[in-house]
Scaffold this motif. Sequence first.
Motif, PDB file in Angstrom:
ATOM      1  N   UNK A  87      36.892  30.093  42.708  1.00 33.78           N
ATOM      2  CA  UNK A  87      37.915  29.920  43.749  1.00 33.78           C
ATOM      3  C   UNK A  87      39.314  29.833  43.140  1.00 33.78           C
ATOM      4  N   UNK A  88      39.440  29.129  42.028  1.00 34.93           N
ATOM      5  CA  UNK A  88      40.743  29.040  41.357  1.00 34.93           C
ATOM      6  C   UNK A  88      41.191  30.407  40.853  1.00 34.93           C
ATOM      7  N   UNK A  89      40.251  31.181  40.317  1.00 35.94           N
ATOM      8  CA  UNK A  89      40.591  32.526  39.849  1.00 35.94           C
ATOM      9  C   UNK A  89      41.061  33.409  41.003  1.00 35.94           C
ATOM     10  N   UNK A  90      40.401  33.299  42.138  1.00 33.96           N
ATOM     11  CA  UNK A  90      40.803  34.087  43.311  1.00 33.96           C
ATOM     12  C   UNK A  90      42.166  33.632  43.808  1.00 33.96           C
ATOM     13  N   UNK A  91      42.391  32.314  43.826  1.00 31.81           N
ATOM     14  CA  UNK A  91      43.711  31.802  44.214  1.00 31.81           C
ATOM     15  C   UNK A  91      44.788  32.358  43.298  1.00 31.81           C
ATOM     16  N   UNK A  92      44.524  32.351  41.986  1.00 28.55           N
ATOM     17  CA  UNK A  92      45.497  32.885  41.028  1.00 28.55           C
ATOM     18  C   UNK A  92      45.778  34.361  41.317  1.00 28.55           C
ATOM     19  N   UNK A  93      44.733  35.109  41.619  1.00 28.46           N
ATOM     20  CA  UNK A  93      44.907  36.530  41.942  1.00 28.46           C
ATOM     21  C   UNK A  93      45.762  36.716  43.188  1.00 28.46           C
ATOM     22  N   UNK A  94      45.523  35.882  44.185  1.00 29.43           N
ATOM     23  CA  UNK A  94      46.319  35.964  45.420  1.00 29.43           C
ATOM     24  C   UNK A  94      47.788  35.629  45.133  1.00 29.43           C
ATOM     25  N   UNK A  95      48.009  34.607  44.311  1.00 26.96           N
ATOM     26  CA  UNK A  95      49.377  34.188  43.998  1.00 26.96           C
ATOM     27  C   UNK A  95      50.127  35.264  43.214  1.00 26.96           C
ATOM     28  N   UNK A  96      49.397  36.028  42.405  1.00 27.21           N
ATOM     29  CA  UNK A  96      50.021  37.057  41.568  1.00 27.21           C
ATOM     30  C   UNK A  96      50.058  38.424  42.232  1.00 27.21           C
ATOM     31  N   UNK A  97      49.527  38.520  43.431  1.00 27.00           N
ATOM     32  CA  UNK A  97      49.435  39.808  44.121  1.00 27.00           C
ATOM     33  C   UNK A  97      50.821  40.421  44.331  1.00 27.00           C
ATOM     34  N   UNK A  98      50.920  41.697  43.962  1.00 24.32           N
ATOM     35  CA  UNK A  98      52.162  42.443  44.158  1.00 24.32           C
ATOM     36  C   UNK A  98      51.842  43.752  44.851  1.00 24.32           C
ATOM     37  N   UNK A  99      52.831  44.326  45.494  1.00 24.63           N
ATOM     38  CA  UNK A  99      52.639  45.555  46.256  1.00 24.63           C
ATOM     39  C   UNK A  99      53.502  46.655  45.682  1.00 24.63           C
ATOM     40  N   UNK A 100      52.932  47.856  45.662  1.00 24.25           N
ATOM     41  CA  UNK A 100      53.682  49.016  45.219  1.00 24.25           C
ATOM     42  C   UNK A 100      54.312  49.682  46.435  1.00 24.25           C
ATOM     43  N   UNK A 101      55.457  50.187  46.246  1.00 27.59           N
ATOM     44  CA  UNK A 101      56.154  50.873  47.347  1.00 27.59           C
ATOM     45  C   UNK A 101      55.961  52.345  47.243  1.00 27.59           C
TER      46      UNK A 101
END
Length: 104
Positions: free
Chosen positions: A90-104
Amino acid sequence: MNVNEFQGYIEHYSRISELFYEKVLGHENEKNDERAKAKKKDEAVIKHDVDRMYDKMVDNLYEQIKGVLKKDAYKKRENWIEYFENSDALLDIEDSMAEMEFEE
């Protein structure tokens, strides 16, 4: 544990949902702000789209974690809870969500 129980568990015991909505809803609103006035989406439409994205993300996470559990172990809620308590999933998934970026 079925997918609905899984969703309830991660919403209660992690920040995955909060982080997902913060990132994705923010991104979708930014994209909408850049649209021409005639092509802008209503807030309710954006929220509905993000809700569908969230449901798909939850389904994907469920299937991935289900694959880690031993055969038929995924059916018992206790096995899921034990897995979460003995791993940093769960912590790893949270970290992934926090680091999520979007390409334009």
